[in-house]
Design a protein around this motif. Structure first.
Motif, PDB file in Angstrom:
ATOM      1  N   VAL A   1       0.859  -1.191   0.000  1.00 45.10           N
ATOM      2  CA  VAL A   1       0.000   0.000   0.000  1.00 45.10           C
ATOM      3  C   VAL A   1       0.890   1.234   0.000  1.00 45.10           C
ATOM      4  CG1 VAL A   1      -1.838   1.249   1.178  1.00 45.10           C
ATOM      5  CG2 VAL A   1      -1.777  -1.251   1.256  1.00 45.10           C
ATOM      6  N   TYR A   2       0.630   2.148  -0.923  1.00 41.94           N
ATOM      7  CA  TYR A   2       1.503   3.292  -1.122  1.00 41.94           C
ATOM      8  C   TYR A   2       0.673   4.565  -1.266  1.00 41.94           C
ATOM      9  CZ  TYR A   2       4.528  -0.605  -2.159  1.00 41.94           C
ATOM     10  OH  TYR A   2       5.200  -1.778  -2.064  1.00 41.94           O
ATOM     11  N   GLY A   3       1.272   5.672  -0.818  1.00 39.58           N
ATOM     12  CA  GLY A   3       0.593   6.950  -0.921  1.00 39.58           C
ATOM     13  C   GLY A   3       1.371   7.911  -1.804  1.00 39.58           C
TER      14      GLY A   3
ATOM     15  N   THR B   1      -0.455  -2.707  -4.583  1.00 41.03           N
ATOM     16  CA  THR B   1      -0.015  -3.773  -5.471  1.00 41.03           C
ATOM     17  C   THR B   1      -0.558  -5.072  -4.896  1.00 41.03           C
ATOM     18  OG1 THR B   1       2.059  -3.904  -4.231  1.00 41.03           O
ATOM     19  CG2 THR B   1       2.036  -2.557  -6.214  1.00 41.03           C
ATOM     20  N   TYR B   2      -1.280  -5.803  -5.727  1.00 41.18           N
ATOM     21  CA  TYR B   2      -1.978  -6.989  -5.257  1.00 41.18           C
ATOM     22  C   TYR B   2      -1.261  -8.249  -5.709  1.00 41.18           C
ATOM     23  CZ  TYR B   2      -5.998  -4.320  -3.706  1.00 41.18           C
ATOM     24  OH  TYR B   2      -6.819  -3.462  -3.030  1.00 41.18           O
ATOM     25  N   ALA B   3      -1.267  -9.209  -4.835  1.00 42.71           N
ATOM     26  CA  ALA B   3      -0.716 -10.518  -5.167  1.00 42.71           C
ATOM     27  C   ALA B   3      -1.843 -11.539  -5.164  1.00 42.71           C
ATOM     28  CB  ALA B   3       0.344 -10.918  -4.153  1.00 42.71           C
TER      29      ALA B   3
ATOM     30  N   PHE C   1      -7.627 -11.781  -2.986  1.00 42.08           N
ATOM     31  CA  PHE C   1      -6.371 -11.138  -3.337  1.00 42.08           C
ATOM     32  C   PHE C   1      -6.005 -10.188  -2.222  1.00 42.08           C
ATOM     33  CE2 PHE C   1      -8.107 -12.680  -7.164  1.00 42.08           C
ATOM     34  CZ  PHE C   1      -7.053 -12.909  -8.026  1.00 42.08           C
ATOM     35  N   ALA C   2      -4.746 -10.028  -2.009  1.00 39.35           N
ATOM     36  CA  ALA C   2      -4.313  -9.189  -0.898  1.00 39.35           C
ATOM     37  C   ALA C   2      -3.213  -8.255  -1.363  1.00 39.35           C
ATOM     38  CB  ALA C   2      -3.811 -10.058   0.251  1.00 39.35           C
ATOM     39  N   ALA C   3      -3.230  -7.061  -0.797  1.00 41.72           N
ATOM     40  CA  ALA C   3      -2.131  -6.140  -1.058  1.00 41.72           C
ATOM     41  C   ALA C   3      -0.847  -6.730  -0.499  1.00 41.72           C
ATOM     42  CB  ALA C   3      -2.421  -4.788  -0.420  1.00 41.72           C
ATOM     43  N   ALA C   4       0.201  -6.706  -1.286  1.00 44.15           N
ATOM     44  CA  ALA C   4       1.445  -7.339  -0.860  1.00 44.15           C
ATOM     45  C   ALA C   4       2.630  -6.644  -1.506  1.00 44.15           C
ATOM     46  CB  ALA C   4       1.444  -8.821  -1.237  1.00 44.15           C
ATOM     47  N   ASP C   5       3.741  -6.698  -0.807  1.00 47.54           N
ATOM     48  CA  ASP C   5       4.990  -6.205  -1.382  1.00 47.54           C
ATOM     49  C   ASP C   5       5.506  -7.193  -2.415  1.00 47.54           C
ATOM     50  OD1 ASP C   5       5.098  -3.947   0.239  1.00 47.54           O
ATOM     51  OD2 ASP C   5       6.101  -5.037   1.847  1.00 47.54           O
ATOM     52  N   PHE C   6       6.303  -6.662  -3.310  1.00 48.21           N
ATOM     53  CA  PHE C   6       6.989  -7.524  -4.256  1.00 48.21           C
ATOM     54  C   PHE C   6       8.490  -7.357  -4.062  1.00 48.21           C
ATOM     55  CE2 PHE C   6       3.566  -9.163  -6.775  1.00 48.21           C
ATOM     56  CZ  PHE C   6       2.529  -8.288  -6.476  1.00 48.21           C
ATOM     57  N   THR C   7       9.219  -8.324  -4.532  1.00 46.70           N
ATOM     58  CA  THR C   7      10.665  -8.281  -4.384  1.00 46.70           C
ATOM     59  C   THR C   7      11.191  -6.935  -4.863  1.00 46.70           C
ATOM     60  OG1 THR C   7      10.787 -10.654  -4.736  1.00 46.70           O
ATOM     61  CG2 THR C   7      12.823  -9.405  -5.007  1.00 46.70           C
TER      62      THR C   7
ATOM     63  N   GLY D   1       5.446 -15.439 -12.088  1.00 43.33           N
ATOM     64  CA  GLY D   1       4.667 -16.404 -11.308  1.00 43.33           C
ATOM     65  C   GLY D   1       3.385 -15.820 -10.781  1.00 43.33           C
ATOM     66  N   SER D   2       3.428 -15.364  -9.587  1.00 43.38           N
ATOM     67  CA  SER D   2       2.235 -14.737  -9.048  1.00 43.38           C
ATOM     68  C   SER D   2       1.965 -13.466  -9.842  1.00 43.38           C
ATOM     69  CB  SER D   2       2.431 -14.411  -7.573  1.00 43.38           C
ATOM     70  OG  SER D   2       3.498 -13.510  -7.434  1.00 43.38           O
ATOM     71  N   ASP D   3       0.798 -12.966  -9.685  1.00 47.59           N
ATOM     72  CA  ASP D   3       0.330 -11.943 -10.610  1.00 47.59           C
ATOM     73  C   ASP D   3       0.166 -10.632  -9.889  1.00 47.59           C
ATOM     74  OD1 ASP D   3       0.076 -14.156 -12.376  1.00 47.59           O
ATOM     75  OD2 ASP D   3      -1.694 -14.638 -11.201  1.00 47.59           O
ATOM     76  N   ARG D   4       0.324  -9.619 -10.617  1.00 46.47           N
ATOM     77  CA  ARG D   4       0.384  -8.322  -9.971  1.00 46.47           C
ATOM     78  C   ARG D   4      -0.290  -7.260 -10.825  1.00 46.47           C
ATOM     79  NH1 ARG D   4       6.672  -8.637 -10.058  1.00 46.47           N
ATOM     80  NH2 ARG D   4       6.007 -10.680  -9.411  1.00 46.47           N
ATOM     81  N   TRP D   5      -0.940  -6.389 -10.179  1.00 49.63           N
ATOM     82  CA  TRP D   5      -1.486  -5.226 -10.849  1.00 49.63           C
ATOM     83  C   TRP D   5      -1.836  -4.207  -9.789  1.00 49.63           C
ATOM     84  CZ3 TRP D   5      -3.427 -10.046 -10.878  1.00 49.63           C
ATOM     85  CH2 TRP D   5      -4.564 -10.294 -10.135  1.00 49.63           C
TER      86      TRP D   5
END
Lengths: 517, 156
Positions: free
Chosen positions: A55-57, A111-113, A125-131, A87-91
């Motif tokens: 989650v970002y502002g 950003t959702y994973a 789907f949950a908001a999640a950080d990515f590498t 792999g996992s999907d993001r948008w």
């Protein structure tokens, strides 16, 4: 033909180049320290931050622009991973586009994973950080409810307590003029131009020009008026009796300004008009009986006080007085005990590096020398992916349609779900923002597969070595859901049998190439 | 109110944008079948939702009735090469992807275009999966009762 480059180039259509109000290329972080969120480049943005996982502002540098109507934000992911690693999907999803309180100064995106696997029992789907360093978020905001076409982006109000009527530190009446705050009991059918009953004052006069309403001068305004610049003094007016309303700048024996006839729309200069003491006026019909009168004056060497007059026997309602630098009245900004200088971004755009603007490092990286406006698209167009033939294998054809500053588009031999777009005039860096939009022809031949293949995550693909988004172009990849395991994977754009086509619209902001040789 | 705020004119558009709108959801009965019925037209320019020409949209994402949401121009475009950007705004688990459609059934013309929104999982009832599915697949489902879900459209 297994692969081809475009057959259509275009470097024209300059009259329709899109302009946004804010954009950014944001490296999303996983913490606020070691792996921070960074604005790689942008315009109209003063701060980006991570609130929680995924989650970002984002804060606008010109929030007052976004407070009067809807605005649209577009998001596109910029990825570095190869499709196999994705792999996992993001948008992304932006929360905003609304006018609710708290949303006018910026917005939140996530950003959702995909929670895998999602089986027959469903899933979420949950908001999640990515590498870190694998995902950037490109966004562009279009503020469309505000008169951005007409006015400069400067928003300011040099009056303090701008709407405090009949109090000692701001607006007072002299001689025959009177001033009082009114409520719904006085005028039950009248609301302010912004829809409230508060902060409206009634002013009246009993003899011509023997009195006036005046702004108790402050040092701030005196200092400002000592400069030889243009200033716009504006107020919303609704005449109850009479037809004319006069606004001047007065002091030390000289009053000059304009009279406004709200019945005929005529504007006439009044008072001493010579040298630096000239004035011009404008009337804007703002509906529901309200007119916004603006008098533009040039400051001189004297001390001046903003004044309002009514002719004998006249009565008017006033709301929203504003005093600002420039030759246009911008959106009204209510002030408290301090003045408001709203849109510093305009100064950044015009004079990067001066007076402290444009020197804020990571929050605003600017390289402007050849850019007419940093908010003007530096490239745009449509990629058309033509239908494949049955024996064509995985390779595709594509071409450009209605494009600007794009020399061509190529289908990729090594990645049948990717296309490479090349710029005609190269960018100065690769931190530009690309916004993508899909247009698909749905197919129904395969009920177990075709419907979900219609939906794509369109991404700017930088490649695992960060070598596919460069100053000379960028790669677009499409990822579609696979029925067998529910994952999003790189998939050829078009059906091998249905003969459908796809279009990918794109806009590019930043890069600072526009206008360069 | 379906098309409550089509405010064409001086202050409601960007000169470089041919049309735009912002629509959001409001609560409606889960038996509602048409995607436009629970759309609230918040703001916009040169676009409207014509309730007479909309399509059926399954609550579960039936393939046979994938449906769409049709937007019409107040002032038609000169050709069909205009570019439509569709962005869904959501929070929480109501994740979706959206885009413009162009087909014989849902043609993109100078006077109108269709968009489709694919939703993954819908909280509550009915169950998020269509009968017979073994995985949660994106599909054009109707979304109801979620006031935070909205769509922005930009046409250039």
């Amino acid at each position: 033909m297994q692969n081809s480059t475009t057959t259509t180039n275009s470097d024209s259509l300059t009259t329709s180049i899109p302009v946004c109000d804010s954009w950014g290329n944001i490296l999303v972080g996983t913490s606020n320290t070691g792996q921070p969120t960074v604005l790689k480049d942008g315009s109209g943005v003063v701060n980006v931050s991570r609130t929680s996982a995924g989650v970002y502002g984002v804060s606008f540098s010109n929030p007052s622009q976004y407070g009067s109507g809807g605005y649209i934000m577009l998001f596109t992911p910029e990825i570095t991973s190869t499709p196999a690693i994705i792999g996992s999907d993001r948008w992304m999803s932006g929360v905003g586009g609304a006018t609710a309180p708290g949303r006018t100064a910026g917005f939140v995106f996530s950003t959702y994973a995909q929670q895998t696997p999602i089986g027959a029992s469903g899933g979420t789907f949950a908001a999640a950080d990515f590498t870190y360093n694998t995902l950037n978020v490109n966004f562009a905001a279009f503020n469309l409810g505000y008169d951005r076409d007409i006015h400069s982006h400067q928003v300011a109000n040099l009056f303090i307590h701008s709407d405090k009527w009949n109090t000692n530190d701001t607006w007072l009446a002299a001689n025959d003029h009177t001033i009082r705050v009114v409520g719904s009991a006085d005028y039950p059918d009248i609301l302010s131009p912004e829809g409230s009953i508060s902060e409206i004052a009634e002013i009246s006069s009993v003899s011509p020009y023997s009195g006036y309403i005046y702004y108790n001068p402050t040092q701030t305004i005196r200092d400002r008026l000592a400069l030889t610049k243009n200033y716009a003094f504006s107020v919303y007016v609704q005449l109850i009796q009479g037809s004319t309303f006069t606004m001047t700048i007065g002091g030390v024996g000289n009053n000059f300004g304009c009279s406004f006839n709200l019945d005929t729309g005529s504007v006439t200069q009044t008072g001493v008009v010579s040298g630096s003491k000239d004035a011009s006026g404008q009337i804007q019909n703002r509906g529901n009986g309200w007119y916004r009168c603006t008098v533009v004056v040039r400051g001189g060497e004297q001390v001046y006080t903003p004044l309002m007059f009514l002719p004998n026997g006249a009565k008017a309602l006033v709301w929203g007085p504003q005093f600002e630098e420039g030759s246009q009245s911008t959106r009204y900004t209510k002030t408290g005990s301090t003045i408001v200088i709203g849109d510093q971004d305009a100064r950044k755009t015009l004079t990067p590096g001066s007076a402290g603007y444009g020197l804020t490092g990571s929050t605003y990286s600017s390289h402007m020398p050849n850019l007419l406006s940093k908010k003007t698209a530096t490239a745009y167009g449509t990629i058309v992916v033509v239908p494949k033939k049955n024996n064509q294998g995985e390779y595709i054809d594509c071409y450009l349609e209605n494009a600007f500053n794009v020399s061509g588009v190529s289908a990729m031999l090594d990645s049948p779900y990717s296309v490479q777009v090349n710029f005609l005039k190269h960018m100065k860096d690769s931190d530009y923002c690309v916004i993508l939009g899909g247009e698909y022809e749905p197919i129904y031949a395969d009920p177990d597969y075709s419907d979900i293949r219609e939906y794509s995550i369109l991404a700017v693909d930088r490649g695992s070595s960060n070598n596919l988004k460069t100053t000379s172009g960028f790669r677009v990849s499409a990822f579609k859901q696979r029925v067998t395991d529910n994952n999003f994977v790189g998939t050829s754009y078009s059906s091998t049998t249905a003969g459908v086509y796809e279009k990918i619209h794109f806009m590019v902001f930043g890069g600072s190439t526009y206008g360069s040789p | 109110m379906l098309n409550s705020a089509i405010r064409s004119g001086l202050f409601k558009h960007n000169a470089y944008v041919k049309a735009w709108c912002l629509v959001t959801n409001h609560s409606s009965p889960s038996t509602e079948q048409y995607p436009y019925s629970n759309r609230n037209f918040v703001d916009g320019h040169n676009l409207y939702i014509d309730s007479a020409t909309q399509s059926y949209l399954s609550t579960t994402g039936s393939l046979a009735t994938a449906g769409g949401l049709k937007f019409s121009f107040v002032n038609p475009m000169q050709d069909t090469n205009y570019k439509v950007f569709v962005q869904a705004y959501f929070g929480g688990s109501l994740v979706s992807l959206s885009h413009c459609i162009n087909s014989l059934q849902y043609p993109k013309t100078t006077t109108s275009f269709w968009i489709r929104e694919g939703v993954f999982s819908v909280p509550g009832t009915p169950a998020p999966l269509e009968t017979g599915r073994t995985h949660n697949q994106i599909a054009a489902r109707r979304v109801w009762g979620n006031a935070t879900h909205s769509i922005g459209i930009l046409v250039i």
